[in-house]
Design a protein around this motif. Structure first.
Motif, mmCIF file in Angstrom:
data_model
loop_
_atom_site.group_PDB
_atom_site.id
_atom_site.type_symbol
_atom_site.label_atom_id
_atom_site.label_comp_id
_atom_site.label_asym_id
_atom_site.label_seq_id
_atom_site.Cartn_x
_atom_site.Cartn_y
_atom_site.Cartn_z
ATOM 1 N N VAL A 277 0.873 -1.175 0.000
ATOM 2 C CA VAL A 277 0.000 0.000 0.000
ATOM 3 C C VAL A 277 0.910 1.225 0.000
ATOM 4 O O VAL A 277 1.733 1.396 0.898
ATOM 5 C CB VAL A 277 -0.934 0.010 1.229
ATOM 6 C CG1 VAL A 277 -1.699 1.322 1.314
ATOM 7 C CG2 VAL A 277 -1.898 -1.168 1.179
ATOM 8 N N SER A 278 0.790 2.034 -1.044
ATOM 9 C CA SER A 278 1.654 3.210 -1.149
ATOM 10 C C SER A 278 0.994 4.475 -0.623
ATOM 11 O O SER A 278 1.684 5.422 -0.244
ATOM 12 C CB SER A 278 2.115 3.404 -2.596
ATOM 13 O OG SER A 278 1.002 3.482 -3.452
ATOM 14 N N ALA A 279 -0.347 4.510 -0.587
ATOM 15 C CA ALA A 279 -1.057 5.684 -0.064
ATOM 16 C C ALA A 279 -2.452 5.273 0.389
ATOM 17 O O ALA A 279 -3.048 4.351 -0.179
ATOM 18 C CB ALA A 279 -1.141 6.775 -1.122
ATOM 19 N N VAL A 280 -2.952 5.968 1.395
ATOM 20 C CA VAL A 280 -4.292 5.748 1.931
ATOM 21 C C VAL A 280 -4.983 7.111 1.980
ATOM 22 O O VAL A 280 -4.457 8.049 2.570
ATOM 23 C CB VAL A 280 -4.237 5.137 3.359
ATOM 24 C CG1 VAL A 280 -5.634 4.972 3.926
ATOM 25 C CG2 VAL A 280 -3.477 3.824 3.354
ATOM 26 N N ARG A 281 -6.158 7.222 1.328
ATOM 27 C CA ARG A 281 -6.912 8.478 1.327
ATOM 28 C C ARG A 281 -8.331 8.230 1.810
ATOM 29 O O ARG A 281 -9.097 7.504 1.161
ATOM 30 C CB ARG A 281 -6.963 9.063 -0.087
ATOM 31 C CG ARG A 281 -5.644 9.529 -0.625
ATOM 32 C CD ARG A 281 -5.781 10.304 -1.944
ATOM 33 N NE ARG A 281 -6.798 9.810 -2.852
ATOM 34 C CZ ARG A 281 -6.570 8.976 -3.863
ATOM 35 N NH1 ARG A 281 -5.361 8.521 -4.096
ATOM 36 N NH2 ARG A 281 -7.554 8.600 -4.657
ATOM 37 N N ASP A 282 -8.672 8.815 2.960
ATOM 38 C CA ASP A 282 -10.054 8.754 3.453
ATOM 39 C C ASP A 282 -10.855 9.829 2.739
ATOM 40 O O ASP A 282 -10.400 10.962 2.589
ATOM 41 C CB ASP A 282 -10.095 8.984 4.962
ATOM 42 C CG ASP A 282 -9.467 7.841 5.733
ATOM 43 O OD1 ASP A 282 -9.674 6.683 5.326
ATOM 44 O OD2 ASP A 282 -8.770 8.105 6.728
ATOM 45 N N ARG A 283 -12.055 9.451 2.283
ATOM 46 C CA ARG A 283 -12.901 10.403 1.562
ATOM 47 C C ARG A 283 -14.060 10.842 2.433
ATOM 48 O O ARG A 283 -14.423 10.171 3.402
ATOM 49 C CB ARG A 283 -13.408 9.767 0.268
ATOM 50 C CG ARG A 283 -12.254 9.453 -0.654
ATOM 51 C CD ARG A 283 -12.594 8.923 -1.993
ATOM 52 N NE ARG A 283 -13.968 8.550 -2.255
ATOM 53 C CZ ARG A 283 -14.424 8.168 -3.430
ATOM 54 N NH1 ARG A 283 -13.617 8.103 -4.444
ATOM 55 N NH2 ARG A 283 -15.673 7.829 -3.600
ATOM 56 N N ASP A 284 -14.663 11.963 2.081
ATOM 57 C CA ASP A 284 -15.807 12.502 2.825
ATOM 58 C C ASP A 284 -16.988 11.542 2.823
ATOM 59 O O ASP A 284 -17.840 11.605 3.698
ATOM 60 C CB ASP A 284 -16.250 13.844 2.235
ATOM 61 C CG ASP A 284 -15.209 14.930 2.430
ATOM 62 O OD1 ASP A 284 -14.351 14.784 3.310
ATOM 63 O OD2 ASP A 284 -15.256 15.923 1.684
ATOM 64 N N THR A 285 -17.059 10.666 1.850
ATOM 65 C CA THR A 285 -18.175 9.726 1.724
ATOM 66 C C THR A 285 -18.073 8.573 2.727
ATOM 67 O O THR A 285 -18.984 7.772 2.839
ATOM 68 C CB THR A 285 -18.223 9.144 0.307
ATOM 69 O OG1 THR A 285 -16.955 8.533 0.038
ATOM 70 C CG2 THR A 285 -18.519 10.213 -0.722
#
Length: 131
Positions: free
Chosen positions: A43-51
């Motif tokens: 896993v190179s990046a983790v992005r939490d979204r508003d959804t």
């Protein structure tokens, strides 16, 4: 007199159970059979979204069942979303997510830091499926 209702409301809110993931992780053969694609990588990046869902950028080292690009985007959501960490290696069991790529959850059998024995099991499953 206003303190009593406020205290009761506070106690009720604090006692409400949070939504929790309630699933039983499948065995490796079950997870492999249910997956559209299986991959090991980082896993190179983790992005939490508003959804409420999370997007994982995943560097594929090896794939089974379907060829995958060297870098893919994976969606994970619900109370059972995979809580992945950037820089950690995973074995992921993936399902198609419409036209948008792949998704996974903790209930699909994903494993952090897979050892060579586990990857050997996946190799054997792939070979037996190819027969």
């Amino acid at each position: 007199m206003m303190r009593v209702p406020l205290l009761i409301v506070t106690a009720l809110v604090a006692a409400t159970p949070a939504a929790a993931c309630r699933c039983r992780a499948p065995s490796t053969p079950q997870a492999f059979a249910r997956a559209d694609a299986v991959a090991v990588g980082m896993v190179s990046a983790v992005r939490d979204r508003d959804t409420g869902d999370t997007i994982l950028e995943f560097a594929v080292e090896r794939a089974w069942k379907k060829p995958l690009a060297r870098s893919i985007t994976i969606r994970t959501a619900t109370t059972c979303k995979l809580r992945a960490s950037a820089g950690t290696r995973y074995l992921l069991f993936l399902r198609r997510d419409g036209h948008r790529g792949y998704f996974t959850t903790r209930c699909m059998g994903d494993r952090p830091n897979p050892d060579t024995a586990l990857l050997g099991d996946v190799d054997r499953l792939a070979r037996s499926r190819a027969r």
